[in-house]
Design a protein around this motif. Structure first.
Motif, PDB file in Angstrom:
ATOM      1  N   VAL A 132       0.822  -1.215   0.000  1.00  0.00           N
ATOM      2  CA  VAL A 132       0.000   0.000   0.000  1.00  0.00           C
ATOM      3  C   VAL A 132       0.854   1.261   0.000  1.00  0.00           C
ATOM      4  CG1 VAL A 132      -1.781   1.285   1.234  1.00  0.00           C
ATOM      5  CG2 VAL A 132      -1.893  -1.197   1.154  1.00  0.00           C
ATOM      6  N   LYS A 133       1.668   1.425   1.041  1.00  0.00           N
ATOM      7  CA  LYS A 133       2.381   2.695   1.211  1.00  0.00           C
ATOM      8  C   LYS A 133       3.329   2.975   0.061  1.00  0.00           C
ATOM      9  CE  LYS A 133       0.455   3.260   5.281  1.00  0.00           C
ATOM     10  NZ  LYS A 133      -0.602   4.262   5.469  1.00  0.00           N
ATOM     11  N   SER A 134       4.234   2.035  -0.204  1.00  0.00           N
ATOM     12  CA  SER A 134       5.211   2.253  -1.280  1.00  0.00           C
ATOM     13  C   SER A 134       4.552   2.336  -2.652  1.00  0.00           C
ATOM     14  CB  SER A 134       6.261   1.142  -1.249  1.00  0.00           C
ATOM     15  OG  SER A 134       7.031   1.213  -0.069  1.00  0.00           O
ATOM     16  N   PRO A 135       3.619   1.415  -3.016  1.00  0.00           N
ATOM     17  CA  PRO A 135       2.959   1.552  -4.314  1.00  0.00           C
ATOM     18  C   PRO A 135       2.178   2.858  -4.458  1.00  0.00           C
ATOM     19  CG  PRO A 135       2.656  -0.668  -3.473  1.00  0.00           C
ATOM     20  CD  PRO A 135       3.259   0.136  -2.366  1.00  0.00           C
ATOM     21  N   ALA A 136       1.568   3.345  -3.346  1.00  0.00           N
ATOM     22  CA  ALA A 136       0.815   4.598  -3.431  1.00  0.00           C
ATOM     23  C   ALA A 136       1.741   5.754  -3.787  1.00  0.00           C
ATOM     24  CB  ALA A 136       0.104   4.863  -2.108  1.00  0.00           C
ATOM     25  N   LEU A 137       2.898   5.846  -3.128  1.00  0.00           N
ATOM     26  CA  LEU A 137       3.839   6.917  -3.441  1.00  0.00           C
ATOM     27  C   LEU A 137       4.346   6.780  -4.879  1.00  0.00           C
ATOM     28  CD1 LEU A 137       5.554   9.328  -2.608  1.00  0.00           C
ATOM     29  CD2 LEU A 137       7.234   7.714  -1.649  1.00  0.00           C
ATOM     30  N   THR A 138       4.644   5.543  -5.285  1.00  0.00           N
ATOM     31  CA  THR A 138       5.130   5.315  -6.654  1.00  0.00           C
ATOM     32  C   THR A 138       4.094   5.744  -7.691  1.00  0.00           C
ATOM     33  OG1 THR A 138       6.468   3.460  -5.881  1.00  0.00           O
ATOM     34  CG2 THR A 138       5.995   3.566  -8.238  1.00  0.00           C
ATOM     35  N   ASN A 139       2.842   5.399  -7.466  1.00  0.00           N
ATOM     36  CA  ASN A 139       1.791   5.785  -8.413  1.00  0.00           C
ATOM     37  C   ASN A 139       1.559   7.291  -8.423  1.00  0.00           C
ATOM     38  OD1 ASN A 139       0.028   3.431  -9.765  1.00  0.00           O
ATOM     39  ND2 ASN A 139       0.871   2.681  -7.827  1.00  0.00           N
ATOM     40  N   SER A 140       1.723   7.933  -7.254  1.00  0.00           N
ATOM     41  CA  SER A 140       1.590   9.397  -7.223  1.00  0.00           C
ATOM     42  C   SER A 140       2.679  10.049  -8.069  1.00  0.00           C
ATOM     43  CB  SER A 140       1.659   9.887  -5.776  1.00  0.00           C
ATOM     44  OG  SER A 140       1.594  11.299  -5.714  1.00  0.00           O
ATOM     45  N   ILE A 141       3.914   9.530  -7.959  1.00  0.00           N
ATOM     46  CA  ILE A 141       5.019  10.076  -8.765  1.00  0.00           C
ATOM     47  C   ILE A 141       4.767   9.815 -10.246  1.00  0.00           C
ATOM     48  CG2 ILE A 141       7.484   9.831  -9.239  1.00  0.00           C
ATOM     49  CD1 ILE A 141       7.864   9.193  -6.251  1.00  0.00           C
TER      50      ILE A 141
ATOM     51  N   LYS B  18      -5.708   8.195 -15.901  1.00  0.00           N
ATOM     52  CA  LYS B  18      -6.845   7.380 -15.463  1.00  0.00           C
ATOM     53  C   LYS B  18      -6.369   6.130 -14.716  1.00  0.00           C
ATOM     54  CE  LYS B  18      -9.894   8.841 -19.229  1.00  0.00           C
ATOM     55  NZ  LYS B  18     -10.657   8.409 -20.430  1.00  0.00           N
ATOM     56  N   THR B  19      -5.324   5.505 -15.265  1.00  0.00           N
ATOM     57  CA  THR B  19      -4.822   4.280 -14.624  1.00  0.00           C
ATOM     58  C   THR B  19      -4.288   4.565 -13.227  1.00  0.00           C
ATOM     59  OG1 THR B  19      -4.249   3.359 -16.782  1.00  0.00           O
ATOM     60  CG2 THR B  19      -3.186   2.383 -14.854  1.00  0.00           C
ATOM     61  N   TYR B  20      -3.466   5.612 -13.089  1.00  0.00           N
ATOM     62  CA  TYR B  20      -2.811   5.893 -11.813  1.00  0.00           C
ATOM     63  C   TYR B  20      -3.795   6.407 -10.773  1.00  0.00           C
ATOM     64  CZ  TYR B  20       1.436   5.317 -14.564  1.00  0.00           C
ATOM     65  OH  TYR B  20       2.418   4.821 -15.369  1.00  0.00           O
ATOM     66  N   THR B  21      -4.738   7.252 -11.185  1.00  0.00           N
ATOM     67  CA  THR B  21      -5.725   7.732 -10.210  1.00  0.00           C
ATOM     68  C   THR B  21      -6.616   6.595  -9.715  1.00  0.00           C
ATOM     69  OG1 THR B  21      -7.151   8.376 -12.077  1.00  0.00           O
ATOM     70  CG2 THR B  21      -5.791  10.101 -11.075  1.00  0.00           C
ATOM     71  N   LYS B  22      -6.969   5.658 -10.638  1.00  0.00           N
ATOM     72  CA  LYS B  22      -7.778   4.513 -10.219  1.00  0.00           C
ATOM     73  C   LYS B  22      -6.999   3.623  -9.255  1.00  0.00           C
ATOM     74  CE  LYS B  22     -10.404   0.612 -12.065  1.00  0.00           C
ATOM     75  NZ  LYS B  22     -10.797  -0.124 -13.307  1.00  0.00           N
ATOM     76  N   THR B  23      -5.706   3.404  -9.571  1.00  0.00           N
ATOM     77  CA  THR B  23      -4.872   2.584  -8.680  1.00  0.00           C
ATOM     78  C   THR B  23      -4.715   3.242  -7.321  1.00  0.00           C
ATOM     79  OG1 THR B  23      -3.665   1.745 -10.588  1.00  0.00           O
ATOM     80  CG2 THR B  23      -2.640   1.459  -8.441  1.00  0.00           C
ATOM     81  N   LEU B  24      -4.492   4.577  -7.314  1.00  0.00           N
ATOM     82  CA  LEU B  24      -4.358   5.297  -6.041  1.00  0.00           C
ATOM     83  C   LEU B  24      -5.644   5.211  -5.222  1.00  0.00           C
ATOM     84  CD1 LEU B  24      -2.336   8.483  -7.016  1.00  0.00           C
ATOM     85  CD2 LEU B  24      -1.731   6.834  -5.256  1.00  0.00           C
TER      86      LEU B  24
ATOM     87  N   ALA C  36       2.877  11.709 -15.655  1.00  0.00           N
ATOM     88  CA  ALA C  36       1.870  11.729 -16.715  1.00  0.00           C
ATOM     89  C   ALA C  36       1.320  13.127 -16.937  1.00  0.00           C
ATOM     90  CB  ALA C  36       0.743  10.752 -16.373  1.00  0.00           C
ATOM     91  N   LEU C  37       1.120  13.880 -15.831  1.00  0.00           N
ATOM     92  CA  LEU C  37       0.616  15.251 -15.959  1.00  0.00           C
ATOM     93  C   LEU C  37       1.652  16.151 -16.625  1.00  0.00           C
ATOM     94  CD1 LEU C  37      -1.136  15.608 -12.498  1.00  0.00           C
ATOM     95  CD2 LEU C  37      -2.229  15.392 -14.733  1.00  0.00           C
ATOM     96  N   LEU C  38       2.928  15.940 -16.312  1.00  0.00           N
ATOM     97  CA  LEU C  38       3.980  16.720 -16.970  1.00  0.00           C
ATOM     98  C   LEU C  38       3.992  16.435 -18.471  1.00  0.00           C
ATOM     99  CD1 LEU C  38       6.897  16.411 -14.388  1.00  0.00           C
ATOM    100  CD2 LEU C  38       5.556  18.440 -14.909  1.00  0.00           C
TER     101      LEU C  38
END
Length: 529
Positions: free
Chosen positions: A57-66, A102-108, A71-73
């Motif tokens: 949870v913790k590490s994947p959440a930070l990774t997906n946020s990055i 879409k993928t990263y926000t859904k995963t987060l 993706a936004l950049l």
């Protein structure tokens, strides 16, 4: 004389039996171990929970946020390039970034389920992304290609401030996710330290219990048993007047009394032992004489049957040659029946003679190279092998202490059966394997024939037991019975391997040392076990 009475509690404890002491000790030890096990289990479960939360949870959440920020950049870069140049290729990173968003926000959202504070951070990020996309990205992306977009020029400052807001929200989210991950890591380290101390304590308690149990067993059980054993060995050495001293818990003292009573009965029984031994010797001599007479009877009866049978066979064959075809068809059929019956009777008598000779006539145990015996056997049945086209393969066979003639009979019967009971239209394939198993050699004769059903696995080794009619397969039903007798005479066992379904596998063992006549039954029992 002064009599000192033991306190009631001491008398009560001395009346405890070994079983009661063991139950008490096991109950205490199990209670302690269950408590320690529950504590250790809690520590392991707690460590696993924190570790899983950190890793899953913790590490994947930070990774997906990055990754979401990246993706936004990409989107911002593509929109800015398209707006300034009007080149359609700049929209590719924008569109790719939308899919990644879409993928990263859904995963987060999935990872942060159950964490309202982090979900609020994600909602704030999504809101700011939507504001930037609604005000800047989508209008610029929808403008015609081929020339710079006026919207990009007119709203450059507003677009920068809007996307900076997105970056700020992303940075806040990532800082909090990093803080959550650091807190989880610190919690994991503290829990692992606690777990290690708990297991050190468990190990110390187990060692202490082992020492206590060992000492209690020595004092309460093994010590008294050693003293009883010493007294029993003294009696066994011939000192039947030596008394047994009661010692230890109540049941061991009772055992001492029973051994003492047995000693007294043994002394009385010695008076009758010599007479019993003499009767046993007489019965053994009678049994040997009876066996010898039975073997002689079988041998003489079989030989006496040979002469009239040869005469019947000769005259029926002579009758067949001289008058065959001159009588009617039924007479020829009767003559054929008589010739066939005489021949089968002669074969049966010869097989019976061979069966009776096992262990009686051929009984020369010496060093036998089974490879040599196998070559001799294959030469003897070479006609059957050539006619059937059988393929015989084998492992390197050992040298054993056995009777060479009986080994030849064993191989000939087993390989001959494998060739005879082949599948119609299929080339017989036979493999002989050997491996050492303790004091025995374990052999297997495997074929691809018609197989043996499980309900007949024992029946096939009984003399005269046939699974097929004589019209389908020739034979007297003695072959496997003879194999069983040879193998058991050499201290081994033989059986059908029911796990082999593609044909038949006969597995047997042979003792790797010479077998004395008196110990054949013991070795057979050991091989079966």
């Amino acid at each position: 004389m002064t009599v000192v009475e033991r306190p009631p509690r001491t008398r009560e404890l001395s009346a405890w039996t070994t079983r009661r002491w063991l139950r008490f000790g096991v109950t205490v030890a199990m209670s302690v171990l269950v408590l320690l096990g529950a504590t250790g289990g809690w520590a392991l479960a707690r460590t696993a929970t924190i570790s899983d939360n950190l890793v899953d949870v913790k590490s994947p959440a930070l990774t997906n946020s990055i990754r979401l920020e990246s993706a936004l950049l990409n989107q911002e870069t593509g929109i800015r390039g398209y707006g300034l140049t009007g080149t359609a290729d700049f929209l590719d990173p924008y569109r790719e970034g939308l899919g990644q968003q879409k993928t990263y926000t859904k995963t987060l959202a999935t990872l942060l389920r159950g964490n309202p504070a982090r979900l609020r951070d994600l909602k704030d990020v999504e809101d700011r992304i939507e504001t930037w996309q609604a005000q800047i990205a989508r209008p610029v992306a929808n403008s015609p290609a081929g020339k710079p977009s006026p919207l990009a020029t007119d709203s450059a400052t507003r677009g920068k401030s809007t996307f900076d807001a997105v970056r700020t929200a992303m940075a806040t989210q990532q800082d909090r996710l990093r803080a959550d991950r650091a807190a989880a890591r610190a919690d994991l380290i503290a829990t692992m330290r606690l777990r290690n101390w708990i297991f050190i304590a468990i190990a110390a308690v187990i060692v202490a219990l082992a020492v206590i149990v060992s000492e209690a067993l020595r004092r309460g059980i093994t010590g008294p048993l050693e003293r009883i054993g010493a007294d029993a060995r003294t009696i066994a050495d011939g000192d039947f007047g030596h008394p047994i001293t009661p010692t230890g818990p109540a049941d061991l003292r009772q055992l001492s009394g029973e051994i003492e009573s047995m000693r007294r009965r043994l002394v009385r029984a010695l008076d009758f032992s010599e007479e019993a031994r003499q009767r046993l010797d007489e019965q053994s001599a009678d049994l040997k004489r009876s066996n010898a007479e039975l073997e002689q009877f079988a041998y003489v009866a079989s030989h006496d049957l040979q002469e009239p049978l040869r005469k019947v066979s000769s005259f029926t064959q002579l009758l067949q040659r001289r008058y065959g075809g001159q009588l009617d068809e039924r007479a020829d059929q009767y003559i054929d029946f008589a010739v066939d019956g005489a021949n089968r009777m002669q074969t049966l008598i010869n097989d019976l003679l061979d069966f009776s000779r096992v262990g009686r006539v051929h009984n020369t145990h010496q060093s036998v190279d089974l490879n040599v015996v196998m070559k001799r056997t294959l030469t003897a049945i070479s006609v059957s092998i050539e006619e059937s086209g059988a393929v015989i393969t084998r492992d390197e066979l050992p040298t054993v202490i056995a009777d060479s003639t009986q080994m030849g009979m064993l191989w000939q019967n087993l390989i001959g059966n494998a060739i005879k009971f082949r599948r119609p239209g299929e080339t017989p394939a036979v493999h002989i394997s050997a491996e050492q198993d303790g004091d025995h050699w374990r052999f297997a004769v495997t074929d691809n024939g018609i197989g043996i059903a499980s309900e007949y696995a024992e029946k096939v080794f009984v003399i005269f037991q046939r699974l097929h009619t004589k019209d389908r397969y020739q034979g007297s039903g003695i072959g496997l019975a003879m194999c069983k007798k040879i193998v058991e005479f050499h201290g081994g066992t033989i059986a059908v391997d029911l796990t082999h379904t593609e044909g038949t596998r006969i597995v047997f063992t042979l003792a790797s040392r010479p077998v004395e006549p008196g110990e054949q039954g013991d070795l057979v029992a050991a091989g079966r076990s």
